[in-house]
Design a protein around this motif. Structure first.
Motif, short mmCIF file in Angstrom:
data_model
loop_
_atom_site.label_atom_id
_atom_site.label_comp_id
_atom_site.label_asym_id
_atom_site.label_seq_id
_atom_site.Cartn_x
_atom_site.Cartn_y
_atom_site.Cartn_z
N VAL A 91 -6.92 5.98 -4.12
CA VAL A 91 -5.83 5.36 -4.90
C VAL A 91 -4.60 5.48 -4.17
CG1 VAL A 91 -4.23 6.36 -6.81
CG2 VAL A 91 -7.00 6.12 -7.12
N ILE A 92 -4.27 6.56 -3.30
CA ILE A 92 -3.17 6.62 -2.58
C ILE A 92 -2.79 5.61 -1.69
CG2 ILE A 92 -1.79 8.11 -0.98
CD1 ILE A 92 -3.05 10.56 -2.49
N SER A 93 -4.11 5.37 -0.92
CA SER A 93 -4.16 4.36 -0.13
C SER A 93 -4.18 2.92 -0.32
CB SER A 93 -5.62 4.42 0.92
OG SER A 93 -5.74 5.75 1.69
N ASP A 94 -4.16 2.62 -1.91
CA ASP A 94 -3.97 1.21 -2.20
C ASP A 94 -2.64 1.02 -2.39
OD1 ASP A 94 -4.22 -1.11 -3.67
OD2 ASP A 94 -4.71 -0.07 -5.55
N LEU A 95 -2.02 0.68 -1.21
CA LEU A 95 -0.39 0.60 -0.97
C LEU A 95 -0.03 -0.93 -1.60
CD1 LEU A 95 -0.05 2.61 2.23
CD2 LEU A 95 0.56 3.24 -0.18
N GLU A 96 -0.82 -1.73 -1.62
CA GLU A 96 -0.63 -2.96 -2.17
C GLU A 96 0.02 -2.86 -3.61
OE1 GLU A 96 -4.02 -3.54 -0.65
OE2 GLU A 96 -3.60 -4.95 1.09
N ASN A 97 -0.47 -1.99 -4.39
CA ASN A 97 -0.24 -1.66 -5.72
C ASN A 97 0.41 -0.30 -5.84
OD1 ASN A 97 -1.83 -3.84 -7.06
ND2 ASN A 97 -3.67 -3.18 -6.14
N THR A 98 1.12 -0.07 -4.95
CA THR A 98 2.00 1.43 -5.06
C THR A 98 2.85 1.31 -6.25
OG1 THR A 98 2.30 1.18 -2.64
CG2 THR A 98 3.92 2.54 -3.86
N ASP A 99 3.50 0.19 -6.65
CA ASP A 99 3.98 0.17 -7.94
C ASP A 99 3.40 0.53 -9.11
OD1 ASP A 99 2.67 -2.17 -7.57
OD2 ASP A 99 3.68 -3.28 -9.23
N ARG A 100 1.94 0.86 -9.21
CA ARG A 100 1.21 1.36 -10.33
C ARG A 100 1.42 2.62 -10.53
NH1 ARG A 100 -4.12 -0.77 -8.78
NH2 ARG A 100 -4.46 1.57 -8.50
N TRP A 101 1.86 3.57 -9.24
CA TRP A 101 1.93 5.07 -9.34
C TRP A 101 3.07 5.70 -8.90
CZ3 TRP A 101 1.91 6.88 -4.47
CH2 TRP A 101 1.07 6.33 -3.24
N ALA A 102 3.73 4.75 -7.77
CA ALA A 102 4.93 5.25 -7.09
C ALA A 102 6.21 4.98 -8.01
CB ALA A 102 5.10 4.76 -5.76
N ASN A 103 6.83 5.96 -8.61
CA ASN A 103 8.05 5.95 -9.87
C ASN A 103 9.04 4.91 -9.29
OD1 ASN A 103 9.16 6.88 -12.13
ND2 ASN A 103 10.57 8.18 -10.96
N GLU A 104 9.59 5.00 -8.17
CA GLU A 104 10.44 4.17 -7.82
C GLU A 104 10.17 2.85 -7.22
OE1 GLU A 104 10.46 7.26 -6.84
OE2 GLU A 104 11.91 7.93 -8.08
N ALA A 105 8.89 2.54 -6.72
CA ALA A 105 8.50 1.21 -6.25
C ALA A 105 8.51 0.31 -7.40
CB ALA A 105 7.18 1.50 -5.69
N LYS A 106 9.08 -0.77 -7.18
CA LYS A 106 9.12 -2.14 -8.03
C LYS A 106 7.95 -2.92 -7.24
CE LYS A 106 12.10 0.20 -10.15
NZ LYS A 106 11.88 0.89 -11.02
N SER A 107 7.80 -3.10 -6.26
CA SER A 107 6.74 -3.99 -5.62
C SER A 107 6.58 -3.17 -3.83
CB SER A 107 7.05 -5.27 -5.42
OG SER A 107 8.16 -5.50 -4.64
N ALA A 108 5.36 -3.74 -3.70
CA ALA A 108 5.10 -3.68 -2.21
C ALA A 108 4.38 -4.85 -1.54
CB ALA A 108 4.08 -2.32 -2.24
N LYS A 109 4.68 -4.96 -0.24
CA LYS A 109 3.99 -5.86 0.35
C LYS A 109 3.36 -5.24 1.89
CE LYS A 109 6.86 -9.75 -1.31
NZ LYS A 109 7.99 -10.42 -1.19
N VAL A 110 2.16 -5.58 2.10
CA VAL A 110 1.49 -4.94 3.24
C VAL A 110 1.81 -5.86 4.26
CG1 VAL A 110 -0.48 -4.09 4.50
CG2 VAL A 110 -0.09 -3.59 2.05
N GLN A 111 2.46 -5.43 5.57
CA GLN A 111 2.65 -6.22 6.63
C GLN A 111 1.60 -5.97 7.74
OE1 GLN A 111 6.64 -5.21 7.82
NE2 GLN A 111 7.42 -6.87 6.94
N ALA A 112 0.84 -4.97 7.81
CA ALA A 112 -0.23 -4.77 8.88
C ALA A 112 -1.26 -3.80 8.43
CB ALA A 112 0.25 -4.15 10.26
N HIS A 113 -2.43 -3.91 8.54
CA HIS A 113 -3.70 -2.96 8.63
C HIS A 113 -4.12 -2.57 9.89
CE1 HIS A 113 -3.52 -5.92 5.00
NE2 HIS A 113 -4.07 -4.97 4.27
N ASP A 114 -4.95 -1.17 9.48
CA ASP A 114 -5.59 -1.00 10.60
C ASP A 114 -6.93 -1.45 10.92
OD1 ASP A 114 -7.33 0.66 8.70
OD2 ASP A 114 -6.29 2.41 9.57
N ASP A 115 -7.84 -0.96 11.68
CA ASP A 115 -9.11 -1.60 11.87
C ASP A 115 -10.23 -1.19 10.70
OD1 ASP A 115 -9.37 1.11 12.46
OD2 ASP A 115 -10.45 0.95 14.51
N GLN A 116 -9.79 -0.33 9.83
CA GLN A 116 -10.52 -0.03 8.57
C GLN A 116 -9.96 -0.94 7.46
OE1 GLN A 116 -11.29 4.24 8.04
NE2 GLN A 116 -10.91 4.58 10.30
#
Length: 144
Positions: A21-46
């Motif tokens: 759930v925490i690692s689902d940073l594309e949907n941070t706005d679902r659980w991070a109080n101040e986040a209005k939106s999030a855009k992922v710019q880079a990913h690791d090999d996993q």
């Protein structure tokens, strides 16, 4: 940097689910109080996000902040590397297996802002309130 503000919650879900759930940073706005939106710019090999731009909104401020994301053994750490209103910020989530199928999730955050006149006690209080809301939202998502 000041002492971290630390909050925790017990979640009726195993550690891998909580970290998912925490690692689902594309949907941070679902659980991070101040986040209005999030855009992922880079990913690791996993395939996990390693750099995100989050649009944050609190009080009357809205700003974009860029975070580097690192992963450890049952931890996710977000470190602000670029922001207009944030001078420094680190947020670390640490999931502890309680041995009975539940997870104790700890959130520790530090922040320094560029906004003049913000008292330390006010910032710490706002961070604590935000952490409690975020943890409750993560709990709801992980248990749901």
């Amino acid at each position: 940097m000041s002492k971290p503000v630390v909050r925790e919650v017990t979640i009726d879900a195993p550690v891998p689910r909580v970290i998912e759930v925490i690692s689902d940073l594309e949907n941070t706005d679902r659980w991070a109080n101040e986040a209005k939106s999030a855009k992922v710019q880079a990913h690791d090999d996993q395939g996990r996000p390693t750099r995100i731009v989050v649009t944050l909104g609190a009080l009357s401020f809205t700003t974009d902040s860029t975070y580097e994301v690192t992963y450890g053994e049952n931890t996710v750490t977000l470190t602000c590397v670029e922001a207009r209103l944030i001078k420094e910020s680190t947020i670390t989530y640490t999931a502890h297996d309680e041995g009975d199928g539940t997870t104790r999730l700890e959130m520790a955050s530090t922040m320094e802002v560029t906004v003049k006149g913000v008292p330390r006690w006010g910032l710490d209080r706002a961070m604590g309130s935000s952490a409690e809301k975020n943890l409750q939202s993560i709990k709801k998502d992980a248990e749901g």
